[in-house]
Write a protein that holds these residues in place. Structure first.
Motif, PDB file in Angstrom:
ATOM      1  N   GLY A 157       1.153  -0.994  -0.174  1.00  0.00           N
ATOM      2  CA  GLY A 157      -0.273  -0.326   0.098  1.00  0.00           C
ATOM      3  C   GLY A 157       1.062   0.830   0.282  1.00  0.00           C
ATOM      4  O   GLY A 157       1.620   1.377   1.146  1.00  0.00           O
ATOM      5  N   CYS A 208      -0.200   4.251  -0.320  1.00  0.00           N
ATOM      6  CA  CYS A 208      -1.235   5.083  -0.773  1.00  0.00           C
ATOM      7  C   CYS A 208      -1.381   6.986  -0.731  1.00  0.00           C
ATOM      8  O   CYS A 208      -0.403   7.662  -0.113  1.00  0.00           O
ATOM      9  N   THR A 250       0.217   2.061  -5.704  1.00  0.00           N
ATOM     10  CA  THR A 250      -0.160   0.368  -5.544  1.00  0.00           C
ATOM     11  C   THR A 250      -1.678  -0.156  -5.965  1.00  0.00           C
ATOM     12  O   THR A 250      -1.855  -0.728  -5.682  1.00  0.00           O
ATOM     13  N   LYS A 251      -2.296   0.980  -6.038  1.00  0.00           N
ATOM     14  CA  LYS A 251      -3.800   0.422  -6.460  1.00  0.00           C
ATOM     15  C   LYS A 251      -4.330  -0.058  -5.316  1.00  0.00           C
ATOM     16  O   LYS A 251      -5.318  -1.306  -4.832  1.00  0.00           O
ATOM     17  N   HIS A 252      -4.153  -0.262  -4.226  1.00  0.00           N
ATOM     18  CA  HIS A 252      -4.762   0.084  -2.750  1.00  0.00           C
ATOM     19  C   HIS A 252      -5.894   0.652  -2.695  1.00  0.00           C
ATOM     20  O   HIS A 252      -7.379   1.033  -2.799  1.00  0.00           O
ATOM     21  N   ALA A 262      -7.927   2.017  -8.462  1.00  0.00           N
ATOM     22  CA  ALA A 262      -7.881   1.406  -6.936  1.00  0.00           C
ATOM     23  C   ALA A 262      -9.496   0.743  -6.538  1.00  0.00           C
ATOM     24  O   ALA A 262     -10.121   0.735  -6.747  1.00  0.00           O
ATOM     25  N   THR A 264      -5.028  -6.398  -3.666  1.00  0.00           N
ATOM     26  CA  THR A 264      -4.444  -4.718  -4.455  1.00  0.00           C
ATOM     27  C   THR A 264      -4.609  -5.608  -6.281  1.00  0.00           C
ATOM     28  O   THR A 264      -4.263  -4.718  -6.918  1.00  0.00           O
ATOM     29  N   ARG A 323     -11.560  -7.877  -4.891  1.00  0.00           N
ATOM     30  CA  ARG A 323     -10.666  -6.265  -4.815  1.00  0.00           C
ATOM     31  C   ARG A 323     -11.115  -6.183  -3.745  1.00  0.00           C
ATOM     32  O   ARG A 323     -11.990  -5.658  -3.134  1.00  0.00           O
TER      33      ARG A 323
END
Lengths: 415, 415
Positions: free
Chosen positions: B226, B228, B337-339, B360, B387, B393
């Motif tokens: 993460g 973010c 990180t697409k979190h 995300a 992620t 997801r």
């Protein structure tokens, strides 16, 4: 990493960001524009296709292969029709899967969004080019296509027509890209482009799929291999057994949800097999039976070990005698591909046992395995039938080309 | 393929078939028996743990590592409590996801079933052994555990206690297996056991995850990294911005849903940053800022390129000035990180743009990223936060350890 693949990946990723925000009306207009363009350019398509056919004939490639490669007016129409159908599907993007409030007042919703960039690797049926591109566009994804080299001219013209038609409607041209470089190593690069490719979908033979799975570092969706079974229990109703067996084998033998093996309870051999064999043979089916079954169908061929794991995809069926449901399930476990499996029985206990214990995408009681299909299940067409367990299982509609994201609307909440 | 791994895989697969049919009551009784056994055997657990600690100290391993490895009465109690909580979750297995009739009268239902066999590869926190085994059991899956070698004694005794407790309640011992052979090559074999392992779940650092993804041929579920961001827009309300930024960074900095980077609109630098920096510093946070931001926070450290992609997992934050939402989104795209990603704004337009365009698992307006959590989302605990985009997801509950199958009840239907 080759610059060529990297550029394609980047372009697809850029396009995917735009595609994710394009509304349904624009996507449908773009698809309808593809329908028109395919029909208007059928002469051009056939010319390019003829180049592939000529090369294939010169290489002495098999007639069935050449048949799959051939594009006729009829087939171009059918491709266009397929795109028209995809335009008519409901759009999964933006669907709110669920929505609920947090106790602190934040509003949480789970919203369906495109996966991003799909990589489709397939063999020589050029219709896949159009079909896959249309499904990707409908679900808001960019797609990178890698078709078989034998169909390169056909795929090239189809991609050009597709891209010209959609860009006229404002869809970015990176939405659909065909890899034109014939270098085979590029496939391995493609399925390792983790920064740009969200999922790889191989469509074709077992060899292609295995190679993709072995090399990919991006997630892969596996579709389609079908060694499906019909188990005829000791308490099977004879008419249902005959109808279902013959339908599941012969109605369309070349597809993955047709059966390859009949498992017959030893107590059903005498009362059912002779009639069943007669029906199968009358429908042109070649039978390969184990020793016990052979006693009831003199003249049939003997099955060998290899038969149990073969997806014939043709009018051949193997017959195996089992001592009961436990042996039937063990056989399915060992040789099945977790696609579609069926039992014919009037016993409640056996029906429930089979439904509970057989591990497959679709498990049937007293019905033909041929129903495992997106259209039949009401999903409005399908990308393929997933035989894996993650993400999607069974017939996959356009929804299988999406994921979700959580959207949280707050007004200052902290934890 | 090594015989050792093959045997473990086979045993797990066999157990998984039994587990799939075990009812909720039996699973919960087995979990409660684990709770008791953990509490009763805490002395034994601490003795075995001491062996690992002694070895770690002799190797001169870092204090923070030793802290994560240490099991105290308190931590054993907390592990037992975790199992108790998992027992209280609702059972996803058998849930009918949807059910509908075919127009020919067949009844089609999509039913939730276990995935089968999970492979969990993790580093040295021994509590994962118990936690993962309990989640697997609850969701009807068998599990193969591969923990860090530094925790081998601790993991060994925890596995023994777990298995003894569940077998007493009739759960097969193959349900939970710890790989005791320290050979590192076995991990690569494990994630290529496609006939026996349905999914691999790495839990640990980035290196571990990358290695698993590169080597695995079985599907992998990625969790947890993460990096973010919180974007403070030009129209951010100052109090919300301060509260959310400080909460998202400091409330629990060592977890994946904490923020690592603040993106600040250039117009907000003067009016917000001095107060924000003061609040962060008062909470013990070290700031690493870009040149523009540094003008407002004299004395702070300058950020370097590496900062934008670093998951500090500690009281450090990087600050980047952006010219607007487009640059903020581009930065998130590049380094995230697409979190979990958040915006603070009073502008409807900016809020909607951020929600729509940021890719995300969870996207927030005016709320802390710290809410991305199975418990907060009401899933009753979680396995991890996915992620990736396929299968699951965001926060994954026990349901993410299941798949579905279609069950079709007919009375002779053919196609």
């Amino acid at each position: 990493m080759d610059n060529y693949m990297l550029e394609i990946g980047k372009k697809a990723k850029e396009a995917s960001k735009i595609l994710a925000g394009i509304d349904t009306r624009t996507k449908n207009k773009a698809l309808m524009s593809v329908v028109d363009a395919l029909l208007e350019n059928s002469e051009l398509i056939k010319e390019e296709n003829e180049k592939d056919l000529k090369a294939a004939r010169e290489k002495g490639i098999s007639e069935s292969f050449i048949d799959r490669l051939t594009l006729t007016d009829e087939r171009i129409k059918s491709m266009a029709n397929g795109v028209w159908e995809i335009a008519s599907f409901s759009d999964p993007v933006g669907e709110i899967v669920k929505g609920f409030p947090h106790e602190n007042g934040m509003k949480i919703s789970e919203v369906r969004v495109p996966l991003g960039v799909l990589a489709m690797i397939y063999e020589s049926r050029p219709n896949v080019t159009v079909d896959a591109a249309a499904l990707a566009l409908k679900s808001g994804n960019a797609i990178i296509l890698r078709g078989g080299s034998d169909a390169s001219h056909s795929n090239g013209i189809l991609e050009k027509i597709f891209v010209d038609a959609i860009t006229k409607e404002g869809v970015p041209e990176g939405a659909v890209q065909l890899i034109k470089n014939p270098d085979r190593a590029l496939v391995n690069e493609l399925v390792r482009l983790n920064d740009y490719v969200d999922v790889a979908i191989p469509r074709g033979g077992v060899g292609l799929k295995k190679a993709i799975i072995a090399n990919a570092t991006v997630p892969v969706i596996e579709t389609g291999a079908g060694v499906c079974h019909l188990y005829i229990d000791s308490r099977a109703a004879i008419e249902k057994a005959l109808n279902i067996a013959i339908n599941a084998k012969t109605q369309r033998p070349g597809v993955c949800n047709a059966i390859e093996t009949l498992l017959i309870h030893e107590e059903s051999l005498g009362r059912i097999l002779p009639f069943l064999a007669e029906g199968l043979v009358a429908n042109g089916v070649e039978i390969r039976a184990d020793e016990e079954a052979l006693q009831f169908i003199p003249g049939a061929k003997a099955a060998v070990e290899e038969d149990w794991s073969t997806e014939y995809l043709s009018l051949v069926v193997s017959i195996k005698t089992v001592s009961g449901i436990a042996e039937a399930i063990r056989h399915i476990d060992k040789y099945g591909t977790k696609h579609s499996e069926a039992i014919v029985t009037e016993s409640y206990e056996m029906a429930e046992k089979f439904l509970n214990e057989v591990d497959a995408a679709a498990v049937y009681v007293n019905a033909s395995t041929r129903f495992t299909d997106g259209g039949e299940f009401g999903f409005g067409g399908e990308i393929g039938i997933s035989t894996q367990k993650l993400h999607a299982r069974g017939p996959m509609g356009v929804r299988a080309l999406t994921t979700t994201k959580y959207i949280i609307r707050g007004n200052g909440q902290i934890r």
